[in-house]
Design an enzyme around this catalytic site. Structure first.
Site, mmCIF file in Angstrom:
data_model
loop_
_atom_site.group_PDB
_atom_site.id
_atom_site.type_symbol
_atom_site.label_atom_id
_atom_site.label_comp_id
_atom_site.label_asym_id
_atom_site.label_seq_id
_atom_site.Cartn_x
_atom_site.Cartn_y
_atom_site.Cartn_z
ATOM 1 N N ASP A 1 0.994 -1.143 0.109
ATOM 2 C CA ASP A 1 -0.071 -0.017 -0.196
ATOM 3 C C ASP A 1 0.779 1.239 -0.027
ATOM 4 O O ASP A 1 1.580 1.394 1.046
ATOM 5 C CB ASP A 1 -0.787 0.180 1.381
ATOM 6 N N ASN B 1 -6.990 12.592 -10.887
ATOM 7 C CA ASN B 1 -7.599 13.108 -12.018
ATOM 8 C C ASN B 1 -7.447 14.482 -12.163
ATOM 9 O O ASN B 1 -6.918 15.208 -11.158
ATOM 10 C CB ASN B 1 -9.038 12.369 -12.084
ATOM 11 N N GLY C 1 -9.459 4.276 -5.850
ATOM 12 C CA GLY C 1 -8.239 3.389 -6.022
ATOM 13 C C GLY C 1 -7.134 4.346 -5.062
ATOM 14 O O GLY C 1 -7.356 4.495 -4.119
ATOM 15 N N VAL C 2 -5.834 4.424 -5.799
ATOM 16 C CA VAL C 2 -4.632 5.096 -5.117
ATOM 17 C C VAL C 2 -5.176 6.312 -4.717
ATOM 18 O O VAL C 2 -4.741 6.866 -3.639
ATOM 19 C CB VAL C 2 -3.651 4.838 -5.868
ATOM 20 N N ASP C 3 -5.816 7.076 -5.560
ATOM 21 C CA ASP C 3 -6.059 8.544 -4.972
ATOM 22 C C ASP C 3 -6.952 8.479 -3.733
ATOM 23 O O ASP C 3 -6.572 9.330 -3.003
ATOM 24 C CB ASP C 3 -7.212 9.124 -6.297
ATOM 25 N N SER D 1 -2.151 4.888 -14.109
ATOM 26 C CA SER D 1 -3.307 4.523 -15.281
ATOM 27 C C SER D 1 -3.545 3.082 -15.553
ATOM 28 O O SER D 1 -4.414 2.708 -16.231
ATOM 29 C CB SER D 1 -2.715 4.977 -16.600
ATOM 30 N N THR D 2 -3.054 2.166 -14.449
ATOM 31 C CA THR D 2 -3.633 0.958 -15.009
ATOM 32 C C THR D 2 -4.629 0.445 -14.014
ATOM 33 O O THR D 2 -5.070 -0.949 -14.059
ATOM 34 C CB THR D 2 -2.327 -0.156 -14.485
ATOM 35 N N GLY D 3 -5.288 0.995 -13.445
ATOM 36 C CA GLY D 3 -6.542 0.757 -12.732
ATOM 37 C C GLY D 3 -7.770 1.261 -13.336
ATOM 38 O O GLY D 3 -7.967 0.977 -14.692
ATOM 39 N N TYR E 1 -8.136 3.896 -15.253
ATOM 40 C CA TYR E 1 -7.797 4.400 -16.595
ATOM 41 C C TYR E 1 -7.366 3.133 -17.644
ATOM 42 O O TYR E 1 -7.013 3.463 -18.697
ATOM 43 C CB TYR E 1 -6.474 5.434 -16.452
HETATM 44 N N1 APR Z 1 -1.162 1.591 -3.159
HETATM 45 C C1 APR Z 1 -0.603 1.352 -4.220
HETATM 46 N N2 APR Z 1 -1.305 0.906 -5.488
HETATM 47 C C2 APR Z 1 -2.576 1.037 -5.537
HETATM 48 C C3 APR Z 1 -3.368 1.293 -4.300
HETATM 49 C C4 APR Z 1 -2.633 1.691 -3.098
HETATM 50 N N3 APR Z 1 -3.074 1.912 -1.838
HETATM 51 N N4 APR Z 1 -4.788 1.624 -4.480
HETATM 52 C C5 APR Z 1 -4.711 1.241 -5.877
HETATM 53 N N5 APR Z 1 -3.450 0.949 -6.387
HETATM 54 C C6 APR Z 1 -3.110 0.728 -7.596
HETATM 55 C C7 APR Z 1 -4.313 -0.080 -8.457
HETATM 56 O O1 APR Z 1 -4.388 -1.396 -8.270
HETATM 57 C C8 APR Z 1 -3.496 0.267 -10.034
HETATM 58 O O2 APR Z 1 -2.616 -0.717 -10.290
HETATM 59 O O3 APR Z 1 -2.911 1.757 -8.530
HETATM 60 C C9 APR Z 1 -2.871 1.442 -9.900
HETATM 61 C C10 APR Z 1 -3.605 2.823 -10.384
HETATM 62 O O4 APR Z 1 -5.074 2.592 -10.341
HETATM 63 P P1 APR Z 1 -6.070 3.773 -9.860
HETATM 64 O O5 APR Z 1 -5.927 4.211 -8.507
HETATM 65 O O6 APR Z 1 -7.438 3.444 -10.483
HETATM 66 O O7 APR Z 1 -5.529 4.779 -10.890
HETATM 67 P P2 APR Z 1 -5.670 5.059 -12.501
HETATM 68 O O8 APR Z 1 -5.958 3.856 -13.289
HETATM 69 O O9 APR Z 1 -4.260 6.142 -12.961
HETATM 70 O O10 APR Z 1 -6.976 5.880 -12.487
HETATM 71 C C11 APR Z 1 -7.220 7.162 -11.982
HETATM 72 O O11 APR Z 1 -9.125 6.763 -10.783
HETATM 73 O O12 APR Z 1 -9.110 6.847 -8.425
HETATM 74 C C12 APR Z 1 -9.391 7.514 -9.613
HETATM 75 O O13 APR Z 1 -9.179 9.895 -9.147
HETATM 76 C C13 APR Z 1 -8.497 8.892 -9.556
HETATM 77 O O14 APR Z 1 -10.079 9.354 -11.648
HETATM 78 C C14 APR Z 1 -8.751 9.026 -11.233
HETATM 79 C C15 APR Z 1 -8.329 7.543 -11.737
#
Ligand code: APR
Length: 176
Positions: A16, A30, A38-40, A123-125, A127
């Site tokens: 994490d 975003n 997600g991580v945000d 971007s791998t979640g 996005y």
């Molecule tokens: N620690 C590390 N990695 C994490 C965590 C964490 N606590 N939570 C999620 N992740 C990973 C996800 O598994 C993925 O591999 O972070 C990566 C990016 O995924 P997202 O968080 O969905 O980000 P992204 O694909 O860049 O999409 C961004 O999602 O949360 C919204 O506000 C954000 O609109 C924006 C979009």
């Protein structure tokens, strides 16, 4: 997995990112910088309202750009917020925008004199960027930075889950 490149260390770990003690952790935000899932979501939950207050003052962030706030309640001193590209088909400048996001985060960390930075897999979640391709872009940006600069001593990728860690480890072995 850790490798030495020039005078720096490139490290891959599973976990994490909000628990990292590096000078900065990177948020996959975003454009609004108003938080999300997600991580945000994890970073704003763990870091507390101060981070959002600073983000609102900044106002927003374009895809590929990077901005910096304090770390709030996090162990990391700073959060560098970047916006990765939403993946469509790889033919709409996504690879370049993803690489630029990583490079701008590193440039911003360097400009603040930071020595260590932790990245999620941008971007791998939500996005939907394909993991293997994104890993190649992310790792190439980190490797090239460490080859050309000696100011940042540690670049760590904090992968969420074994599948992501395996994809990054496999890609790193191909690249070195
Ligand atoms: N620690 C590390 N990695 C994490 C965590 C964490 N606590 N939570 C999620 N992740 C990973 C996800 O598994 C993925 O591999 O972070 C990566 C990016 O995924 P997202 O968080 O969905 O980000 P992204 O694909 O860049 O999409 C961004 O999602 O949360 C919204 O506000 C954000 O609109 C924006 C979009």
């Amino acid at each position: 997995m850790e490798i030495i490149i020039n005078k720096g260390t490139l490290s891959l770990t599973e976990g994490d990112i909000t628990k990292q003690e590096t000078d900065a952790i990177v948020n996959a935000a975003n454009k609004s910088l108003r938080g999300g899932g997600g991580v945000d979501g994890a970073i704003h939950r763990a870091g507390g309202p101060k981070i959002l207050e600073e983000c609102i003052k900044i106002g927003g962030c374009e895809t590929g750009e990077a901005v910096i706030t304090s770390g709030g309640n996090l162990r990391a001193k700073y959060v560098i917020h970047t916006v990765g590209p939403v993946y469509r088909d790889g033919l709409h400048n996504e690879p370049n925008l993803l690489g630029t996001a990583y490079k701008n985060c590193l440039k911003l960390a360097s400009s603040k004199g930071l020595k260590s930075i932790a990245f999620p897999s941008i971007s791998t979640g939500a996005y939907r960027y394909p993991l293997e391709e994104a890993a190649g872009i992310a790792l190439s940006a980190a490797i090239n930075y460490l080859k050309e600069n000696t100011d940042i001593e540690l670049i760590r990728f904090v992968l969420f889950g074994e599948k992501a860690l395996d994809a990054y480890e496999k890609k790193l072995k191909q690249l070195i």
